[in-house]
Write an enzyme that holds these catalytic residues in place. Structure first.
Site, PDB file in Angstrom:
ATOM      1  N   ALA A   1       0.809  -1.263  -0.274  1.00 30.42           N
ATOM      2  CA  ALA A   1      -0.191   0.029  -0.086  1.00 30.42           C
ATOM      3  C   ALA A   1       0.739   1.155  -0.012  1.00 30.42           C
ATOM      4  O   ALA A   1       0.925   2.122  -0.723  1.00 30.42           O
ATOM      5  CB  ALA A   1      -1.051  -0.099   1.392  1.00 30.42           C
TER       6      ALA A   1
ATOM      7  N   LYS B   1      14.077  10.248   3.890  1.00 27.31           N
ATOM      8  CA  LYS B   1      14.828   9.139   3.198  1.00 27.31           C
ATOM      9  C   LYS B   1      14.452   8.848   1.486  1.00 27.31           C
ATOM     10  O   LYS B   1      15.172   8.146   1.019  1.00 27.31           O
ATOM     11  CB  LYS B   1      13.768   7.731   3.966  1.00 27.31           C
ATOM     12  CG  LYS B   1      15.039   6.175   3.308  1.00 27.31           C
ATOM     13  CD  LYS B   1      13.719   4.912   4.348  1.00 27.31           C
ATOM     14  CE  LYS B   1      13.943   4.240   3.041  1.00 27.31           C
ATOM     15  NZ  LYS B   1      13.027   2.559   3.655  1.00 27.31           N
TER      16      LYS B   1
ATOM     17  N   HIS C   1      17.562   4.778  -2.717  1.00 26.45           N
ATOM     18  CA  HIS C   1      17.428   2.995  -3.858  1.00 26.45           C
ATOM     19  C   HIS C   1      16.458   4.053  -4.515  1.00 26.45           C
ATOM     20  O   HIS C   1      16.663   3.669  -5.282  1.00 26.45           O
ATOM     21  CB  HIS C   1      17.752   2.180  -3.712  1.00 26.45           C
ATOM     22  CG  HIS C   1      16.858   1.680  -2.115  1.00 26.45           C
ATOM     23  ND1 HIS C   1      17.385   2.403  -1.269  1.00 26.45           N
ATOM     24  CD2 HIS C   1      16.355   0.970  -2.076  1.00 26.45           C
ATOM     25  CE1 HIS C   1      16.651   1.933  -0.084  1.00 26.45           C
ATOM     26  NE2 HIS C   1      15.616   0.755  -0.496  1.00 26.45           N
TER      27      HIS C   1
ATOM     28  N   TYR D   1      16.178  -4.115   6.540  1.00 26.36           N
ATOM     29  CA  TYR D   1      17.285  -3.518   7.263  1.00 26.36           C
ATOM     30  C   TYR D   1      17.688  -2.090   8.042  1.00 26.36           C
ATOM     31  O   TYR D   1      18.875  -1.681   7.624  1.00 26.36           O
ATOM     32  CB  TYR D   1      18.815  -4.146   5.749  1.00 26.36           C
ATOM     33  CG  TYR D   1      18.858  -5.091   5.820  1.00 26.36           C
ATOM     34  CD1 TYR D   1      19.028  -6.284   7.125  1.00 26.36           C
ATOM     35  CD2 TYR D   1      17.611  -5.501   5.090  1.00 26.36           C
ATOM     36  CE1 TYR D   1      19.102  -7.374   6.185  1.00 26.36           C
ATOM     37  CE2 TYR D   1      17.399  -6.753   4.099  1.00 26.36           C
ATOM     38  CZ  TYR D   1      18.320  -8.146   4.493  1.00 26.36           C
ATOM     39  OH  TYR D   1      18.411  -9.179   4.584  1.00 26.36           O
TER      40      TYR D   1
ATOM     41  N   ASP E   1      12.062  -4.427  -7.618  1.00 31.18           N
ATOM     42  CA  ASP E   1      13.095  -5.334  -6.938  1.00 31.18           C
ATOM     43  C   ASP E   1      14.214  -4.924  -6.546  1.00 31.18           C
ATOM     44  O   ASP E   1      15.020  -3.988  -6.826  1.00 31.18           O
ATOM     45  CB  ASP E   1      13.822  -6.730  -7.568  1.00 31.18           C
ATOM     46  CG  ASP E   1      13.749  -7.853  -6.282  1.00 31.18           C
ATOM     47  OD1 ASP E   1      12.900  -8.133  -5.872  1.00 31.18           O
ATOM     48  OD2 ASP E   1      14.961  -8.407  -6.710  1.00 31.18           O
TER      49      ASP E   1
HETATM   50  P1  IMP Z   1      11.539  -5.468  -2.500  1.00 32.88           P
HETATM   51  O1  IMP Z   1      11.595  -5.949  -3.645  1.00 32.88           O
HETATM   52  O2  IMP Z   1      11.443  -4.182  -2.022  1.00 32.88           O
HETATM   53  O3  IMP Z   1      10.830  -6.283  -1.410  1.00 32.88           O
HETATM   54  O4  IMP Z   1      12.859  -5.809  -0.779  1.00 32.88           O
HETATM   55  C1  IMP Z   1      13.469  -7.158  -0.643  1.00 32.88           C
HETATM   56  C2  IMP Z   1      13.576  -6.883   0.250  1.00 32.88           C
HETATM   57  O5  IMP Z   1      14.927  -5.736   0.979  1.00 32.88           O
HETATM   58  C3  IMP Z   1      12.889  -6.337   1.803  1.00 32.88           C
HETATM   59  O6  IMP Z   1      12.500  -7.134   2.096  1.00 32.88           O
HETATM   60  C4  IMP Z   1      14.062  -6.015   2.600  1.00 32.88           C
HETATM   61  O7  IMP Z   1      13.864  -6.446   3.610  1.00 32.88           O
HETATM   62  C5  IMP Z   1      14.383  -4.882   1.784  1.00 32.88           C
HETATM   63  N1  IMP Z   1      14.521  -3.406   1.504  1.00 32.88           N
HETATM   64  C6  IMP Z   1      13.965  -2.999  -0.022  1.00 32.88           C
HETATM   65  N2  IMP Z   1      13.641  -2.202   0.450  1.00 32.88           N
HETATM   66  C7  IMP Z   1      14.144  -1.387   1.515  1.00 32.88           C
HETATM   67  C8  IMP Z   1      14.769  -0.247   2.184  1.00 32.88           C
HETATM   68  O8  IMP Z   1      14.151   1.007   1.960  1.00 32.88           O
HETATM   69  N3  IMP Z   1      15.105  -0.068   3.508  1.00 32.88           N
HETATM   70  C9  IMP Z   1      15.263  -1.787   4.429  1.00 32.88           C
HETATM   71  N4  IMP Z   1      15.151  -2.905   3.796  1.00 32.88           N
HETATM   72  C10 IMP Z   1      14.302  -2.772   2.404  1.00 32.88           C
END
Ligand code: IMP
Length: 194
Positions: free
Chosen positions: A11, A173, A178, A151, A69
């Site tokens: 969301a 942030k 990223h 993290y 991703d």
């Molecule tokens: P996703 O592809 O956005 O689902 O990210 C994969 C995994 O990377 C997440 O489950 C988090 O553990 C980590 N992650 C992604 N973005 C962040 C962030 O902005 N801060 C901290 N951990 C992140």
């Protein structure tokens, strides 16, 4: 209005994109198109996973789609957890356990440099466009802050005042993160199309 699918049901991510593109695109979540199954994410790179999800939506549901991703790449661990960031400590997607694993592996190691990297794949018709954002930082030896997710509490970006992502407001942030950077490139591209 043009319809486009964002391959997520998160969301927070949806709200962010709708705020940035909502006047030009009708952004549909996976649930909005009746996609309730887990989309395979079996790639070895975040770019591969992002593309896989976008292709899946196009093939099975017929919509143009974008998908993101993200991975945390820690230099002293050879780039781990990388594409396995969500499930580093096991299939349960447990952020606290993931952090514990990282801290244990880095115990006694001086080189703490790391980066978050986000890949966004946009599939329009049969054309794939890729966008990437990254942020450099260091992994602290213990958690600081309670905001954010994943993290965030152990990642201190190089840019900033020494706060971890978990100590920053979402706006601060997003302005250096990223995902914020990758999304900005995607939005610029979509807004440049007539
Ligand atoms: P996703 O592809 O956005 O689902 O990210 C994969 C995994 O990377 C997440 O489950 C988090 O553990 C980590 N992650 C992604 N973005 C962040 C962030 O902005 N801060 C901290 N951990 C992140």
């Amino acid at each position: 209005m043009k319809k486009i699918v964002f391959a997520t049901n998160n969301a927070h991510k949806l709200q962010e994109l709708r705020q940035m593109l909502g006047d030009r695109y009708d952004i549909l979540a996976l649930a909005d198109i009746g996609c309730h199954e887990d989309i395979p994410e079996t790639g070895n790179f975040i770019e591969e996973n992002a593309q896989m999800k976008a292709r899946y939506v196009k093939q099975h549901y017929g919509y143009d789609c974008f998908s993101d991703d993200t991975g945390l790449e820690i230099d002293a661990l050879g780039g781990e957890p990388g594409v396995y960031s969500a499930r580093y400590a096991g299939p349960g997607h447990d952020s606290e356990a993931n952090i514990d694993k990282v801290l244990k592996k880095l115990d006694g190691i001086d080189n703490r440099t790391a980066r978050f990297r986000t890949a966004i794949a946009l599939l329009q018709g049969d054309e794939m466009h890729m966008f990437e954002g990254q942020v450099e930082g260091v992994i602290l030896t213990e958690r600081h802050g309670t905001g954010g997710f994943g993290y965030d509490s152990i990642f201190q970006p190089v840019e900033g005042d020494g706060s971890t992502f978990a100590q920053m407001s979402p706006q601060d942030k997003n302005s250096i993160s990223h995902r914020g950077r990758a999304v900005a490139l995607l939005v610029k591209f979509l807004n440049s199309q007539s």
